[in-house]
Design an enzyme around this catalytic site. Structure first.
Site, PDB file in Angstrom:
ATOM      1  CD  GLU A 270      51.323  39.330  15.132  1.00  0.00           C
ATOM      2  OE1 GLU A 270      51.890  39.348  16.229  1.00  0.00           O
ATOM      3  OE2 GLU A 270      50.250  38.731  14.930  1.00  0.00           O
TER       4      GLU A 270
ATOM      5  CB  CYS B  93      59.116  39.678  17.720  1.00  0.00           C
ATOM      6  SG  CYS B  93      58.598  38.121  16.997  1.00  0.00           S
TER       7      CYS B  93
HETATM    8  P1  NAP Z   1      60.240  48.527  11.238  1.00  0.00           P
HETATM    9  O1  NAP Z   1      61.320  49.517  11.086  1.00  0.00           O
HETATM   10  O2  NAP Z   1      58.999  48.958  11.912  1.00  0.00           O
HETATM   11  O3  NAP Z   1      59.946  47.992   9.760  1.00  0.00           O
HETATM   12  C1  NAP Z   1      59.053  46.933   9.529  1.00  0.00           C
HETATM   13  C2  NAP Z   1      58.562  46.984   8.111  1.00  0.00           C
HETATM   14  O4  NAP Z   1      57.792  48.171   7.925  1.00  0.00           O
HETATM   15  C3  NAP Z   1      59.667  47.044   7.056  1.00  0.00           C
HETATM   16  O5  NAP Z   1      59.266  46.313   5.930  1.00  0.00           O
HETATM   17  C4  NAP Z   1      59.757  48.519   6.736  1.00  0.00           C
HETATM   18  O6  NAP Z   1      60.265  48.773   5.442  1.00  0.00           O
HETATM   19  C5  NAP Z   1      58.290  48.905   6.819  1.00  0.00           C
HETATM   20  N1  NAP Z   1      58.091  50.327   7.090  1.00  0.00           N
HETATM   21  C6  NAP Z   1      58.939  51.206   7.659  1.00  0.00           C
HETATM   22  N2  NAP Z   1      58.362  52.429   7.728  1.00  0.00           N
HETATM   23  C7  NAP Z   1      57.127  52.294   7.195  1.00  0.00           C
HETATM   24  C8  NAP Z   1      56.043  53.179   6.988  1.00  0.00           C
HETATM   25  N3  NAP Z   1      56.093  54.467   7.337  1.00  0.00           N
HETATM   26  N4  NAP Z   1      54.935  52.693   6.412  1.00  0.00           N
HETATM   27  C9  NAP Z   1      54.844  51.398   6.070  1.00  0.00           C
HETATM   28  N5  NAP Z   1      55.836  50.509   6.254  1.00  0.00           N
HETATM   29  C10 NAP Z   1      56.950  50.945   6.804  1.00  0.00           C
HETATM   30  O7  NAP Z   1      60.738  47.226  12.026  1.00  0.00           O
HETATM   31  P2  NAP Z   1      62.056  46.388  11.761  1.00  0.00           P
HETATM   32  O8  NAP Z   1      63.210  47.204  12.243  1.00  0.00           O
HETATM   33  O9  NAP Z   1      62.087  45.832  10.389  1.00  0.00           O
HETATM   34  O10 NAP Z   1      61.822  45.152  12.739  1.00  0.00           O
HETATM   35  C11 NAP Z   1      62.148  45.149  14.091  1.00  0.00           C
HETATM   36  C12 NAP Z   1      60.916  45.304  14.941  1.00  0.00           C
HETATM   37  O11 NAP Z   1      59.940  44.362  14.540  1.00  0.00           O
HETATM   38  C13 NAP Z   1      61.165  45.030  16.403  1.00  0.00           C
HETATM   39  O12 NAP Z   1      60.549  46.009  17.171  1.00  0.00           O
HETATM   40  C14 NAP Z   1      60.506  43.667  16.637  1.00  0.00           C
HETATM   41  O13 NAP Z   1      60.057  43.457  17.958  1.00  0.00           O
HETATM   42  C15 NAP Z   1      59.399  43.695  15.673  1.00  0.00           C
HETATM   43  N6  NAP Z   1      59.015  42.342  15.283  1.00  0.00           N
HETATM   44  C16 NAP Z   1      57.823  41.868  15.703  1.00  0.00           C
HETATM   45  C17 NAP Z   1      57.428  40.591  15.342  1.00  0.00           C
HETATM   46  C18 NAP Z   1      56.094  40.038  15.776  1.00  0.00           C
HETATM   47  O14 NAP Z   1      55.709  39.002  15.262  1.00  0.00           O
HETATM   48  N7  NAP Z   1      55.393  40.660  16.677  1.00  0.00           N
HETATM   49  C19 NAP Z   1      58.253  39.796  14.552  1.00  0.00           C
HETATM   50  C20 NAP Z   1      59.472  40.317  14.146  1.00  0.00           C
HETATM   51  C21 NAP Z   1      59.831  41.596  14.511  1.00  0.00           C
HETATM   52  P3  NAP Z   1      61.781  49.258   5.230  1.00  0.00           P
HETATM   53  O15 NAP Z   1      62.656  48.198   5.774  1.00  0.00           O
HETATM   54  O16 NAP Z   1      61.876  49.400   3.764  1.00  0.00           O
HETATM   55  O17 NAP Z   1      61.912  50.546   5.984  1.00  0.00           O
END
Ligand code: NAP
Length: 517
Positions: free
Chosen positions: A253, A292
């Site tokens: 997602e 999102c």
């Molecule tokens: P993110 O930086 O991609 O992080 C998401 C999750 O992935 C966090 O738990 C993060 O952990 C973990 N993560 C980071 N690097 C990783 C890696 N190399 N391997 C595995 N996991 C890893 O996203 P975010 O900043 O938290 O969230 C914002 C984004 O999420 C936006 O782009 C938004 O559109 C999207 N979003 C989508 C939805 C949907 O349902 N489609 C819902 C909500 C948000 P750490 O925090 O410990 O780095």
């Protein structure tokens, strides 16, 4: 200093090694820290597979549903304390916090009810029984049984409660143990929820694990029966696709440039028009635009752009920004300094193609915030004159209270084409009382959107708007939105179950599927 804990292998642990700090994003006060090392994920997964999996699979859907109902009740009992944590660590206003926490409870309750309806069975029938020959005896039936691995749930920072529990509800009801990984910046709320789940003792041992540590080397050690359900940025999603072993079931997602289309039939000041304005302003400012499903692109028939601009600017001007702990404040800060840096970078990219028509692109006037403190970005409305020639507007997700007004000629075909420039979204919304216009948007544009929200005067008072993700309907979108699917009632269980085409004698198949499985 509080160290955010995890629950792995049945033990509460704080990890070890280097620390990552968690802040109050309105004041920049340090609240707690997580540790990046000392997590034995391989052992934790084995424990969940060997203890939690068999114990959950022993239970019927009704029994699993009752556990979810119990967790919803336990969560509700702690609601006020959870709201306080969301305000402090997430920059949420009280309304934002309720949206997250009550959304989590409602989703648990929905899956609890589905469990109750499925009753004393452990096998899910998928579709009707099929006669395989002309005689009645030999039949086929698609059935679903739980995968025998662990559901690893990686959550984004913006919905620490709902994001964690909407995934867990479906996985646990399906019969899979979960290991939930919180996003670091808002992990305090997720960790408190993990405490509530563990302390409730409602789940069998091994069914629930939680980590506030890093995702690596967690995703790399998953096996073919495990599931990785990820929510986050498209960039991290792409990295995960490359990192997981073949056979691991992966659901992504990711981000989305959601569009709202105002139909050419809508009169200024009409009920549908008011609904459109209300939804755009809510989606831009709720959770400071860190949703999102937030509206990022606003398509308006060219002759109406000046009026819409005026009305949106007026309403955005009424949004009080500041310390989210204050009742008068309607929008808080972004969740972290990293998010602020990212949002500013994205805004600069958009401003190369679009002009600012509301907001200065800075902190704005803030209520109850110390000078220079906090990760604030006041709402920004941009506008471009040529929707076709503004590629960044369709490709750069600014995860903040930022949206762009784009004129279009007023035809449904053009709206479909412009929406499609986002290359796959979670939700598109159409505001029109012209049924033919709505139908063209669906037939022409359905393939690009996971959800289509049709707003018109008949539901103006009732509908929750495109930003509300309902447990009974699918969430997820094609293309850049990740191509995943979650929720959608019983459909949400499919990710965590194996579909098997069962062939056999009718009485046995009926017995297996009918409730004694
Ligand atoms: P993110 O930086 O991609 O992080 C998401 C999750 O992935 C966090 O738990 C993060 O952990 C973990 N993560 C980071 N690097 C990783 C890696 N190399 N391997 C595995 N996991 C890893 O996203 P975010 O900043 O938290 O969230 C914002 C984004 O999420 C936006 O782009 C938004 O559109 C999207 N979003 C989508 C939805 C949907 O349902 N489609 C819902 C909500 C948000 P750490 O925090 O410990 O780095």
């Amino acid at each position: 200093m509080e160290v955010v804990h995890s629950y792995l292998g049945g033990t509460r642990t704080q990890g070890s090694g280097e620390a990552r700090r968690l802040y109050n994003p309105a004041s920049e006060d340090v609240l707690a820290e997580t540790r990046v090392g000392g997590y034995d994920y391989s052992a934790a997964l084995s424990w969940a597979r060997e203890r939690g999996g068999p114990a959950l699979r022993e239970l019927t859907f009704a029994q699993r549903g009752r556990m979810l109902a119990g967790i919803a009740a336990a969560l509700h009992a702690e609601r006020d304390a959870l709201i306080e944590i969301a305000i402090k660590n997430g920059g949420n206003t009280r309304g934002d916090a309720k949206f997250d926490i009550d959304g989590a409870s409602a989703t648990l309750a929905h899956y609890a009810e589905l469990g109750d309806k499925l009753g004393a069975r452990r096998i899910l029938a998928d579709g009707e029984m099929i006669a395989l020959r002309s005689g009645p005896r030999w039949v086929g039936q698609h059935v679903r049984t739980p995968r025998v691995g662990v559901a690893v749930l990686v959550n984004a920072f913006n919905f620490p409660a709902w994001g964690m529990l909407e995934k867990a509800a479906a996985a646990l009801l399906a019969g899979m143990p979960v290991l939930s990984k919180a996003a670091t910046s808002t992990a305090l709320l997720a960790a408190r929820i993990a405490d509530i789940v563990v302390e409730s003792k409602l789940l069998p041992e091994g069914a629930f694990s939680f980590t506030a540590g890093p995702a690596s080397p967690l995703v790399e050690v998953l096996g073919a029966q495990d599931v990785l359900a990820f929510t986050g940025s498209a960039e991290t999603g792409a990295r995960l696709r490359a990192a997981v072993a073949p056979g691991v079931r992966l659901n992504i997602e990711a981000d989305s440039l959601n569009g709202a289309v105002l139909g050419p039939d809508v009169a200024l000041g009409s009920e549908t028009y008011e609904m459109f304005l209300r939804d755009v302003v809510r989606e831009m400012t709720q959770k400071a635009g860190q949703k999102c499903t937030a509206i990022r692109r606003i398509f308006v028939p060219a002759p109406l752009v000046a009026s819409v601009r005026g009305d949106l600017c007026e309403r955005l001007g009424e949004v009080v920004v500041g310390d989210p702990a204050l009742a008068e404040v309607k929008m808080g800060p972004l969740a972290s300094s990293d998010q602020l840096v990212e949002a500013r970078r994205g805004l600069a990219a958009l401003e190369r193609e679009a002009r600012r028509v509301f907001g200065a692109g800075g902190r704005g006037r803030l209520l109850g915030v110390a000078e220079g403190r906090g990760y604030f970005l006041a709402p920004v409305l941009l506008e471009t004159e040529n929707a076709e020639k503004s590629p960044s507007v369709h490709t750069v997700e600014v995860f903040a209270p930022v949206a762009t007004l784009l004129p279009y000629g007023g035809s449904a075909q053009e709206a479909v084409r412009l929406l499609g420039l986002g290359e796959g979204s979670l939700v598109a919304s159409v505001y029109s009382d012209d049924d033919d216009f709505a139908a063209e948007l669906l037939f022409g544009g359905g393939a690009h959107h996971g959800r289509l929200f049709l707003g018109n005067s008949k539901i103006a008072e009732q509908a929750l708007g495109p930003g509300a993700v309902l447990p009974s309907l699918l969430h997820g979108g094609p293309g850049r939105a990740g191509g995943g699917q979650e929720l959608g009632g019983l459909r949400g269980l499919e990710l965590y179950m194996q579909c098997t085409a069962l062939q056999g004698p009718r009485p046995l198949v009926e017995k297996l599927v009918g409730g004694h499985g």
